[in-house]
Design a protein around this motif. Structure first.
Motif, short mmCIF file in Angstrom:
data_model
loop_
_atom_site.label_atom_id
_atom_site.label_comp_id
_atom_site.label_asym_id
_atom_site.label_seq_id
_atom_site.Cartn_x
_atom_site.Cartn_y
_atom_site.Cartn_z
N SER A 153 -10.53 7.01 3.29
CA SER A 153 -10.13 7.14 1.88
C SER A 153 -9.52 5.83 1.43
O SER A 153 -9.61 4.83 2.13
N ASP A 154 -8.91 5.82 0.27
CA ASP A 154 -8.30 4.60 -0.26
C ASP A 154 -6.79 4.75 -0.35
O ASP A 154 -6.28 5.87 -0.54
N ASP A 155 -6.10 3.64 -0.25
CA ASP A 155 -4.66 3.58 -0.52
C ASP A 155 -4.46 2.96 -1.88
O ASP A 155 -5.22 2.08 -2.30
N SER A 156 -3.43 3.40 -2.57
CA SER A 156 -3.01 2.75 -3.82
C SER A 156 -2.29 1.45 -3.45
O SER A 156 -1.69 1.35 -2.38
N ARG B 149 0.86 -1.19 0.00
CA ARG B 149 0.00 0.00 0.00
C ARG B 149 0.89 1.24 0.00
O ARG B 149 1.94 1.26 0.63
N ASP C 129 -4.31 -1.62 -7.78
CA ASP C 129 -5.56 -1.78 -7.04
C ASP C 129 -5.68 -0.61 -6.07
O ASP C 129 -4.74 0.17 -5.89
N TYR C 130 -6.83 -0.49 -5.45
CA TYR C 130 -7.09 0.50 -4.41
C TYR C 130 -7.83 -0.21 -3.29
O TYR C 130 -8.73 -1.00 -3.55
N ALA D 39 -2.48 2.75 -10.31
CA ALA D 39 -2.19 1.71 -9.33
C ALA D 39 -2.77 0.36 -9.78
O ALA D 39 -3.71 0.32 -10.58
N ARG E 154 0.81 5.90 -0.92
CA ARG E 154 0.18 7.14 -1.39
C ARG E 154 1.27 8.19 -1.55
O ARG E 154 2.38 8.04 -1.05
N ASN F 196 -3.54 9.64 -4.65
CA ASN F 196 -3.33 8.25 -5.02
C ASN F 196 -2.64 8.17 -6.36
O ASN F 196 -2.67 9.11 -7.16
#
Length: 98
Positions: free
Chosen positions: A90-93, A64, A82-83, A80, A66, A76
């Motif tokens: 929020s999301d991580d790359s 993971r 995936d996320y 990437a 960012r 991000n």
């Protein structure tokens, strides 16, 4: 009698990039591979203006990460693998290193 074999850990150089039009004066790469530290992997401008940093990682797993722009805005990766959601809403790359 058992024979011990020394196995050298294999690593892979992975280059992280952001486009030249990212509005920032500094970009830090933060992720599982550096304990999310904003101080030890800084992207630098390449000849075409894009942001770039190369990191040596162990293959066979995902990481993971960012980008931290100007020490205050999270971004991000645009491409990437995936996320995944993080605990901050929020999301991580995610990058898969083979």
């Amino acid at each position: 009698m058992a024979v011990k074999r020394a196995v050298k850990a294999r690593t892979v150089d992975v280059t992280f990039t952001l486009p030249a039009d990212v509005p920032a004066s500094s970009v830090a790469l933060c992720g599982e591979f550096n304990d999310w530290s904003a101080g030890n992997i800084n992207l630098e401008r390449d000849g075409d203006g894009s942001w770039r940093a190369t990191v040596t990682l162990k293959p066979g797993r995902s990481y993971r990460y960012r980008y931290l722009l100007d020490g205050e805005r999270w971004e991000n990766a645009w491409q990437a693998d995936d996320y995944v959601p993080n605990p901050y809403g929020s999301d991580d790359s995610v990058i898969l290193v083979e």
